[in-house]
Design an enzyme around this catalytic site. Structure first.
Site, PDB file in Angstrom:
ATOM      1  N   SER A  92      10.769 -31.656 -28.157  1.00  0.00           N
ATOM      2  CA  SER A  92      10.014 -32.953 -26.924  1.00  0.00           C
ATOM      3  C   SER A  92      10.087 -34.030 -27.473  1.00  0.00           C
ATOM      4  O   SER A  92       9.811 -34.227 -28.251  1.00  0.00           O
ATOM      5  CB  SER A  92       8.636 -32.406 -27.219  1.00  0.00           C
ATOM      6  OG  SER A  92       7.630 -32.932 -26.533  1.00  0.00           O
TER       7      SER A  92
ATOM      8  N   SER B 264       4.310 -31.763 -22.769  1.00  0.00           N
ATOM      9  CA  SER B 264       4.723 -30.404 -21.879  1.00  0.00           C
ATOM     10  C   SER B 264       3.861 -29.261 -22.629  1.00  0.00           C
ATOM     11  O   SER B 264       4.164 -27.892 -23.478  1.00  0.00           O
ATOM     12  CB  SER B 264       5.993 -30.253 -22.121  1.00  0.00           C
ATOM     13  OG  SER B 264       6.929 -31.049 -22.699  1.00  0.00           O
TER      14      SER B 264
ATOM     15  N   GLU C  51      17.521 -34.591 -19.343  1.00  0.00           N
ATOM     16  CA  GLU C  51      17.373 -35.439 -18.649  1.00  0.00           C
ATOM     17  C   GLU C  51      18.394 -36.462 -17.987  1.00  0.00           C
ATOM     18  O   GLU C  51      18.518 -36.646 -16.844  1.00  0.00           O
ATOM     19  CB  GLU C  51      15.892 -36.136 -18.714  1.00  0.00           C
ATOM     20  CG  GLU C  51      15.832 -37.061 -17.627  1.00  0.00           C
ATOM     21  CD  GLU C  51      14.232 -37.835 -17.560  1.00  0.00           C
ATOM     22  OE1 GLU C  51      13.325 -38.004 -18.691  1.00  0.00           O
ATOM     23  OE2 GLU C  51      14.327 -39.071 -17.569  1.00  0.00           O
TER      24      GLU C  51
ATOM     25  N   HIS D 231       9.841 -28.385 -21.914  1.00  0.00           N
ATOM     26  CA  HIS D 231       9.827 -28.861 -23.625  1.00  0.00           C
ATOM     27  C   HIS D 231       9.118 -27.917 -24.677  1.00  0.00           C
ATOM     28  O   HIS D 231       8.376 -28.066 -25.579  1.00  0.00           O
ATOM     29  CB  HIS D 231      10.041 -30.122 -24.161  1.00  0.00           C
ATOM     30  CG  HIS D 231      11.833 -29.872 -23.464  1.00  0.00           C
ATOM     31  ND1 HIS D 231      12.275 -31.196 -23.497  1.00  0.00           N
ATOM     32  CD2 HIS D 231      12.732 -29.004 -23.942  1.00  0.00           C
ATOM     33  CE1 HIS D 231      13.483 -31.380 -23.424  1.00  0.00           C
ATOM     34  NE2 HIS D 231      14.619 -30.158 -23.399  1.00  0.00           N
TER      35      HIS D 231
ATOM     36  N   HIS E 202      20.186 -35.576 -24.113  1.00  0.00           N
ATOM     37  CA  HIS E 202      18.711 -35.023 -23.872  1.00  0.00           C
ATOM     38  C   HIS E 202      19.024 -34.708 -22.389  1.00  0.00           C
ATOM     39  O   HIS E 202      20.258 -35.596 -21.525  1.00  0.00           O
ATOM     40  CB  HIS E 202      17.584 -36.493 -23.404  1.00  0.00           C
ATOM     41  CG  HIS E 202      16.502 -35.767 -23.113  1.00  0.00           C
ATOM     42  ND1 HIS E 202      15.861 -35.111 -21.610  1.00  0.00           N
ATOM     43  CD2 HIS E 202      15.694 -35.508 -23.634  1.00  0.00           C
ATOM     44  CE1 HIS E 202      15.164 -34.666 -21.736  1.00  0.00           C
ATOM     45  NE2 HIS E 202      14.225 -34.722 -23.093  1.00  0.00           N
TER      46      HIS E 202
END
Ligand code: F3S
Length: 276
Positions: A214, A258, A122, A36, A120
């Protein structure tokens, strides 16, 4: 004005690993943004011709696909594996872990509860590994109306706060006969959060650097904001405003997992110019 970096900040193990993989995979496509952080993604495109595809259909013309750090949904991974393309999996091992747990526990008949943000990538990926119908929650209130049965397995999105996870775990233990708890919160996030918390207690202005989308950067910001009212979340040095630093003595700097070092250094350099 003194500028002080948090004791832990920036790139985590999973992101470093994914970037190294991308740098070694010139001309490949990543499915979804690798990490991200737009700036780093642009750098990978410019220097290594690593392109981001946002839809699976955009991968038709490539024979090398990198799977992003946050992972993808199970069916799509299967489809890609069957497509004959070379699949380079840069999913962070700490994300693969909850995917495996969710698959295993759901196969064993546990109702799966995932603490995290349903939107999200993930969480979408982790959720897709359940063979039954998992419940994704951001808080206890989201558990209302769900029939959990007598066996529950609970995991967390890697970037969540332990204290919030504990609230859900405690609630489940009070209400369900058997609860299997898997602490899948990533230490890297935790270490960055602790260091940010500590630094923001002494700083009179805090700069948090990281992608606006992020999740772990947003969480860092929410932590520092509680301790230091003059806190700012920026993505690039150009967003810094000189008036933020007027009359300040200590500027704390931290960055999401990130955020590349070169951006952090550019930000520090620019702050330094404001403080002379
Ligand atoms: Fe992996 Fe933790 Fe980073 S889950 S991507 S090492 S924040």
């Amino acid at each position: 004005m003194e500028i002080k970096l948090a004791e832990n900040y920036g790139f985590c193990f999973g992101v470093k690993r994914a970037i190294e993989i991308a740098e070694e995979s010139k001309n490949a496509y990543t499915y979804g943004p690798l990490i991200h952080n737009r700036e780093e993604i642009n750098r990978l495109q410019e220097n290594f011709n690593v392109t981001t595809a946002h839809e699976i259909d955009e991968l038709e013309n490539t024979d090398r696909v990198i799977i992003r750090t946050h992972g993808i949904v199970k069916d799509e991974l299967k489809k890609l594996n069957e497509s004959g393309k070379e699949i380079i999996n840069a999913t962070c091992p700490f994300v693969t872990k909850p995917q495996e747990i969710v698959e295993q526990m759901s196969k064993e008949g546990y109702k799966v509860v995932i603490f995290g943000d349903e939107k999200h990538p993930e969480v979408k990926g982790v959720k897709s590994y359940a063979v039954n119908d998992p419940v994704v929650v951001m808080g206890i209130e989201d558990l209302e109306g769900h029939h959990l049965g007598v066996k529950v397995a609970v995991v967390s999105q890697t970037t969540r706060k332990v204290k919030e996870f504990m609230k859900i775990v405690n609630h489940l233990i009070e209400n369900v006969k058997e609860v299997r708890v898997f602490n899948t919160i990533c230490n890297a996030t935790f270490e960055n959060q602790e260091a940010a918390d500590k630094l923001s207690k002494e700083a009179d202005v805090m700069i948090v650097i990281g992608g606006k989308n992020s999740s772990n950067t947003k969480q860092l910001f929410s932590i520092v904001e509680r301790n230091c009212k003059d806190s700012y979340h920026i993505e690039v040095p150009e967003e810094l405003q000189p008036e933020w630093f007027e009359g300040k003595k200590l500027c704390g700097v931290t960055a999401g997992a990130s955020t590349p070092d070169w951006i952090i250094q550019n930000v520090i350099e620019k702050i330094r110019k404001f403080s002379v």
